[in-house]
Write a protein that holds these residues in place. Sequence first.
Motif, PDB file in Angstrom:
ATOM      1  N   UNK A 156      36.964  38.913  45.363  1.00  0.00           N
ATOM      2  CA  UNK A 156      36.213  39.836  44.513  1.00  0.00           C
ATOM      3  C   UNK A 156      36.937  41.162  44.378  1.00  0.00           C
ATOM      4  N   UNK A 157      37.496  41.667  45.478  1.00  0.00           N
ATOM      5  CA  UNK A 157      38.199  42.945  45.406  1.00  0.00           C
ATOM      6  C   UNK A 157      39.428  42.858  44.508  1.00  0.00           C
ATOM      7  N   UNK A 158      40.072  41.708  44.520  1.00  0.00           N
ATOM      8  CA  UNK A 158      41.242  41.506  43.660  1.00  0.00           C
ATOM      9  C   UNK A 158      40.842  41.550  42.189  1.00  0.00           C
ATOM     10  N   UNK A 159      39.757  40.871  41.841  1.00  0.00           N
ATOM     11  CA  UNK A 159      39.313  40.827  40.449  1.00  0.00           C
ATOM     12  C   UNK A 159      38.847  42.207  39.972  1.00  0.00           C
ATOM     13  N   UNK A 160      38.131  42.949  40.824  1.00  0.00           N
ATOM     14  CA  UNK A 160      37.675  44.290  40.439  1.00  0.00           C
ATOM     15  C   UNK A 160      38.868  45.222  40.252  1.00  0.00           C
ATOM     16  N   UNK A 161      39.821  45.171  41.174  1.00  0.00           N
ATOM     17  CA  UNK A 161      40.990  46.044  41.054  1.00  0.00           C
ATOM     18  C   UNK A 161      41.794  45.728  39.799  1.00  0.00           C
ATOM     19  N   UNK A 162      41.964  44.461  39.484  1.00  0.00           N
ATOM     20  CA  UNK A 162      42.692  44.081  38.269  1.00  0.00           C
ATOM     21  C   UNK A 162      42.011  44.652  37.032  1.00  0.00           C
TER      22      UNK A 162
END
Length: 409
Positions: free
Chosen positions: A218-224
Motif C-alpha cells: 500500500x505504501x508503494x502504491x500511495x508513494x507512486x
Amino acid sequence: MTKTLLFIGGIYDTIDLFIAAFSEAFRKLGCVCHVIDVRQKEEAMQILKEILEEERISGVVTFNNIGYNLSFSEGRSIWEEMKIPYLNILMDHPFHYAQPLKHAPDTSVVFCTDRNHTAFLKRFYPHLKKVDFMPHAGMEADISGFTEAGRCCLCPDDCIAHHPGIKERPIEALYAGGLSKYVAEGLVPDLGEIREFDAFALTQDVLFELMRHPEKTTEEAIEEYLKSDSKNYTDRELNHWITELRFLDSYATSFYREQSVRILVENGIKVTVFGGGWDQCDWAENPNFIYGGKVLAPQVLELMNHSKIVLNTMTWYKDGIHDRIINGMLAESVVVTDESQYLNETFFKQSQTLLAYQLPRIQELPDLVKELLQSPKKMEEIARNGYEFAKAHHTWLQRARYILDNYFS
C-alpha cells in the motif's frame, strides 16, 4: 546468568495467547518470566514496582507497543529510566502505530513480521536504533481434554498431541478473521479537507492499482501516486500521508479476503467462517456459507483441529507471514493461502507443506480446493509435512531462542 523477562498483557485475547506461549518458551530455555496484566492498571503498576525493586530485569517483551509509555512519575518512561531493553513485536503494519513509534523508548528493539515493514521503519523512523524482522510463530492446541470457552491448553514443544485425521474432521474449510473494511471505515479521514492533492482521486486510483497489482504494498502504491504529479515530497511528508491513508490497506485486504471465501461458497464448497462483518455480505445467505460469529483466539486454535483446510489471506503482507498459517499447520490442517515473497523463499524448499495461490489468479482457487478435498491421502501427507516443518521452525520456542541468541547473548 539467568535472564529475567517481563511480559505485558491484558489488552487483547490474541496477544494474551501469544504471551502465554512466548513466556512458557522462555521459561523452557531457563529464563524467569513475569506477566503483568494491565487491565487493572493501579494494581499492575504496584506489582511492576515491586518486581523492579526486587529483581534485575533483563528486558520487557511486549506486542503492539503495549506499555511503551509506562511511567511512575508521569515523566520519562520506566524502560528509559532503568535502561531496560523494550522488545516490541509488531503484529500489524507499523503505519497503524505512528504515535507510539514516534515516542518509543530509547531502549526499543522493534520486531516486524514482514520484511517490508522492517524497511518501512528503517526509512520513516530512523530514530529507532534497532529494527529486526522476526516472522510470526504458531501455537499448538491440546484438544485431548475439556476446556472452558475462551481458553485452551497449549501443547509444550516436546509434547506429542493427538490431532484428528483429515477424514474425521467435520469442517471442510475454515476461515478465522473479520472483514477489515468495516474497521477501515473508522480510519477514513475527511478527504474533502485535504488540499495538497485530490484525495478522492488518489483513493480511487490507488485502490484500483492494488486490485490490478496485488503484489504491491500500500505504501508503494500511495508513494507512486503522490510522486506522479512531480511534486517533491520529503520522507516525513510521505510518512504522514501514507499513515493518513492507511485505510486503503484495510480495504484491499478485505476485498480479497471476501472474494476468497465468496468464490469458494459460490462454487459449492462449504466454508465455515468466524469473525466480524461477514453476516453483512450480500451473499451471506448462500447455503455453503456457515457463519459462526465472533470467537476468541483460543477457540480458533481448537476449531483448526476440526478443519480439513485452513484458509488464509494475508493482511496485505507481501514479504512476511501470518500466524493463521502456522497455527493451521500445527493443527495438522492443510493450509491454503495467498503468496508472499517470504513464503516462497522458505516454505517450498523441501516437501510440500502448504498450498499457495496467486491473488491475480484467484479464480483458480475453487478447483485447487476441490482437488484437495477429493484427495484425502494427499491432504494427510501435506498436513503432516506442514506440521513437522512448523514444529521445527516456526514455534514461539524458536523465536525465544532467536531473541536470546541475538539480543541477550
